[in-house]
Design a protein around this motif. Structure first.
Motif, PDB file in Angstrom:
ATOM      1  N   LEU A  11       0.852  -1.184   0.000  1.00 20.89           N
ATOM      2  CA  LEU A  11       0.000   0.000   0.000  1.00 20.89           C
ATOM      3  C   LEU A  11       0.892   1.240   0.000  1.00 20.89           C
ATOM      4  O   LEU A  11       1.785   1.357   0.840  1.00 20.89           O
ATOM      5  CB  LEU A  11      -0.907  -0.003   1.235  1.00 20.89           C
ATOM      6  N   TYR A  12       0.641   2.145  -0.942  1.00 19.86           N
ATOM      7  CA  TYR A  12       1.467   3.330  -1.119  1.00 19.86           C
ATOM      8  C   TYR A  12       0.642   4.600  -0.947  1.00 19.86           C
ATOM      9  O   TYR A  12      -0.547   4.617  -1.232  1.00 19.86           O
ATOM     10  CB  TYR A  12       2.062   3.363  -2.531  1.00 19.86           C
ATOM     11  N   ASP A  13       1.322   5.682  -0.547  1.00 23.56           N
ATOM     12  CA  ASP A  13       0.657   6.976  -0.501  1.00 23.56           C
ATOM     13  C   ASP A  13       0.796   7.674  -1.853  1.00 23.56           C
ATOM     14  O   ASP A  13       1.347   7.106  -2.800  1.00 23.56           O
ATOM     15  CB  ASP A  13       1.178   7.835   0.658  1.00 23.56           C
ATOM     16  N   LEU A  18       6.052   3.687   0.501  1.00 29.85           N
ATOM     17  CA  LEU A  18       5.453   2.435   0.941  1.00 29.85           C
ATOM     18  C   LEU A  18       4.955   2.581   2.369  1.00 29.85           C
ATOM     19  O   LEU A  18       5.712   2.876   3.289  1.00 29.85           O
ATOM     20  CB  LEU A  18       6.475   1.300   0.846  1.00 29.85           C
ATOM     21  N   LEU A  19       3.650   2.365   2.553  1.00 32.74           N
ATOM     22  CA  LEU A  19       3.045   2.508   3.869  1.00 32.74           C
ATOM     23  C   LEU A  19       2.908   1.173   4.589  1.00 32.74           C
ATOM     24  O   LEU A  19       3.110   1.101   5.800  1.00 32.74           O
ATOM     25  CB  LEU A  19       1.665   3.155   3.742  1.00 32.74           C
ATOM     26  N   TYR A  20       2.556   0.109   3.843  1.00 32.79           N
ATOM     27  CA  TYR A  20       2.259  -1.162   4.500  1.00 32.79           C
ATOM     28  C   TYR A  20       2.417  -2.309   3.515  1.00 32.79           C
ATOM     29  O   TYR A  20       2.113  -2.161   2.336  1.00 32.79           O
ATOM     30  CB  TYR A  20       0.815  -1.146   5.041  1.00 32.79           C
ATOM     31  N   VAL A  21       2.890  -3.440   4.023  1.00 31.82           N
ATOM     32  CA  VAL A  21       3.004  -4.679   3.249  1.00 31.82           C
ATOM     33  C   VAL A  21       2.242  -5.752   4.016  1.00 31.82           C
ATOM     34  O   VAL A  21       2.376  -5.846   5.241  1.00 31.82           O
ATOM     35  CB  VAL A  21       4.480  -5.111   3.095  1.00 31.82           C
ATOM     36  N   GLY A  22       1.448  -6.559   3.319  1.00 33.63           N
ATOM     37  CA  GLY A  22       0.695  -7.608   3.989  1.00 33.63           C
ATOM     38  C   GLY A  22       0.402  -8.785   3.084  1.00 33.63           C
ATOM     39  O   GLY A  22       0.690  -8.759   1.885  1.00 33.63           O
ATOM     40  N   ILE A  23      -0.187  -9.808   3.684  1.00 34.09           N
ATOM     41  CA  ILE A  23      -0.542 -11.048   2.997  1.00 34.09           C
ATOM     42  C   ILE A  23      -2.036 -11.288   3.173  1.00 34.09           C
ATOM     43  O   ILE A  23      -2.580 -11.049   4.250  1.00 34.09           O
ATOM     44  CB  ILE A  23       0.208 -12.252   3.604  1.00 34.09           C
ATOM     45  N   ASN A  46      -2.281   4.062  -3.862  1.00 34.09           N
ATOM     46  CA  ASN A  46      -1.933   3.047  -4.848  1.00 34.09           C
ATOM     47  C   ASN A  46      -1.737   1.708  -4.134  1.00 34.09           C
ATOM     48  O   ASN A  46      -1.209   1.668  -3.030  1.00 34.09           O
ATOM     49  CB  ASN A  46      -0.653   3.459  -5.584  1.00 34.09           C
ATOM     50  N   ILE A  47      -2.155   0.650  -4.792  1.00 35.12           N
ATOM     51  CA  ILE A  47      -2.028  -0.703  -4.241  1.00 35.12           C
ATOM     52  C   ILE A  47      -1.386  -1.587  -5.300  1.00 35.12           C
ATOM     53  O   ILE A  47      -1.779  -1.550  -6.467  1.00 35.12           O
ATOM     54  CB  ILE A  47      -3.408  -1.285  -3.862  1.00 35.12           C
ATOM     55  N   SER A  48      -0.392  -2.379  -4.876  1.00 33.13           N
ATOM     56  CA  SER A  48       0.159  -3.371  -5.804  1.00 33.13           C
ATOM     57  C   SER A  48      -0.100  -4.761  -5.229  1.00 33.13           C
ATOM     58  O   SER A  48      -0.069  -4.960  -4.011  1.00 33.13           O
ATOM     59  CB  SER A  48       1.656  -3.151  -6.039  1.00 33.13           C
ATOM     60  N   GLU A  68      13.609  -4.953   3.819  1.00 36.03           N
ATOM     61  CA  GLU A  68      14.354  -4.230   2.789  1.00 36.03           C
ATOM     62  C   GLU A  68      13.679  -2.938   2.334  1.00 36.03           C
ATOM     63  O   GLU A  68      14.354  -1.981   1.975  1.00 36.03           O
ATOM     64  CB  GLU A  68      14.584  -5.132   1.573  1.00 36.03           C
ATOM     65  N   GLU A  69      12.336  -2.916   2.350  1.00 32.43           N
ATOM     66  CA  GLU A  69      11.611  -1.758   1.815  1.00 32.43           C
ATOM     67  C   GLU A  69      11.125  -0.807   2.898  1.00 32.43           C
ATOM     68  O   GLU A  69      10.673   0.291   2.600  1.00 32.43           O
ATOM     69  CB  GLU A  69      10.450  -2.238   0.945  1.00 32.43           C
ATOM     70  N   ASN A  70      11.187  -1.241   4.153  1.00 35.83           N
ATOM     71  CA  ASN A  70      10.882  -0.401   5.308  1.00 35.83           C
ATOM     72  C   ASN A  70       9.544   0.332   5.226  1.00 35.83           C
ATOM     73  O   ASN A  70       9.490   1.556   5.265  1.00 35.83           O
ATOM     74  CB  ASN A  70      12.022   0.598   5.516  1.00 35.83           C
ATOM     75  N   PRO A  71       8.431  -0.398   5.127  1.00 36.53           N
ATOM     76  CA  PRO A  71       7.124   0.271   5.090  1.00 36.53           C
ATOM     77  C   PRO A  71       6.865   1.027   6.392  1.00 36.53           C
ATOM     78  O   PRO A  71       7.257   0.591   7.465  1.00 36.53           O
ATOM     79  CB  PRO A  71       6.130  -0.884   4.905  1.00 36.53           C
ATOM     80  N   LEU A  72       6.210   2.155   6.264  1.00 33.56           N
ATOM     81  CA  LEU A  72       6.018   3.068   7.380  1.00 33.56           C
ATOM     82  C   LEU A  72       5.215   2.471   8.537  1.00 33.56           C
ATOM     83  O   LEU A  72       5.520   2.710   9.697  1.00 33.56           O
ATOM     84  CB  LEU A  72       5.329   4.334   6.870  1.00 33.56           C
TER      85      LEU A  72
END
Length: 156
Positions: A11-13, A18-23, A46-48, A68-72
């Protein structure tokens, strides 16, 4: 461990931070949960989605992405750094501030040398002074902070 199709989502602003990574196996339901429970959901622009066949693979990818990407806003998966606690002052929302890493680190050292609580306190004090709020004063600066290379465009 399940071998149902899995989705790793990011999840991106609006600035592609990058704000958050999840499964999840069900992105729509998961995003509704976030919307209902996460105060940062309104920042999402934005969502990938990345699809995986095995849970083991997506868990490995998520752990790697967090480190590695350090989501907020991810808290789980940061064993070396500990959980990130968003800073909120007087009920205000957390704001994103971009600065070159060397400038940010030097500023942090200056804040510490001046005996201030943290960078956000100094930044708020500066903004109050800059906006000419009654009684606002420039934050205290340290007398001297050693620097390997001064930030370009600064004056002492």
């Amino acid at each position: 461990m399940t071998d149902n199709p899995q989705v790793l989502y990011r999840l991106y602003d609006q600035f592609q931070q990058l704000l958050y990574v999840g499964i999840t196996m069900d992105p729509v339901t998961r995003f509704h949960d976030h919307k209902a429970n996460k105060p940062w959901w309104t920042q999402i622009a934005n969502i990938s989605l990345e699809h995986f066949d095995r849970r083991e693979d997506v868990e490995e990818a998520e752990a790697r992405a967090i480190l590695e990407e350090n989501p907020l806003y991810n808290v789980v998966g940061r064993p070396a750094m500990g959980p990130v606690k968003p800073t909120v002052s007087r009920g205000t929302a957390r704001q994103t501030f971009r600065a070159d890493e060397d400038l940010w680190e030097t500023f942090g050292a200056s804040v510490e040398a001046a005996g201030a609580k943290d960078r956000s306190v100094v930044l708020r004090d500066f903004m109050r002074w800059y906006n000419r709020e009654p009684g606002a004063r420039l934050p205290k600066r340290p007398s001297n902070v050693e620097r390997e290379s001064p930030a370009a465009g600064t004056d002492a």
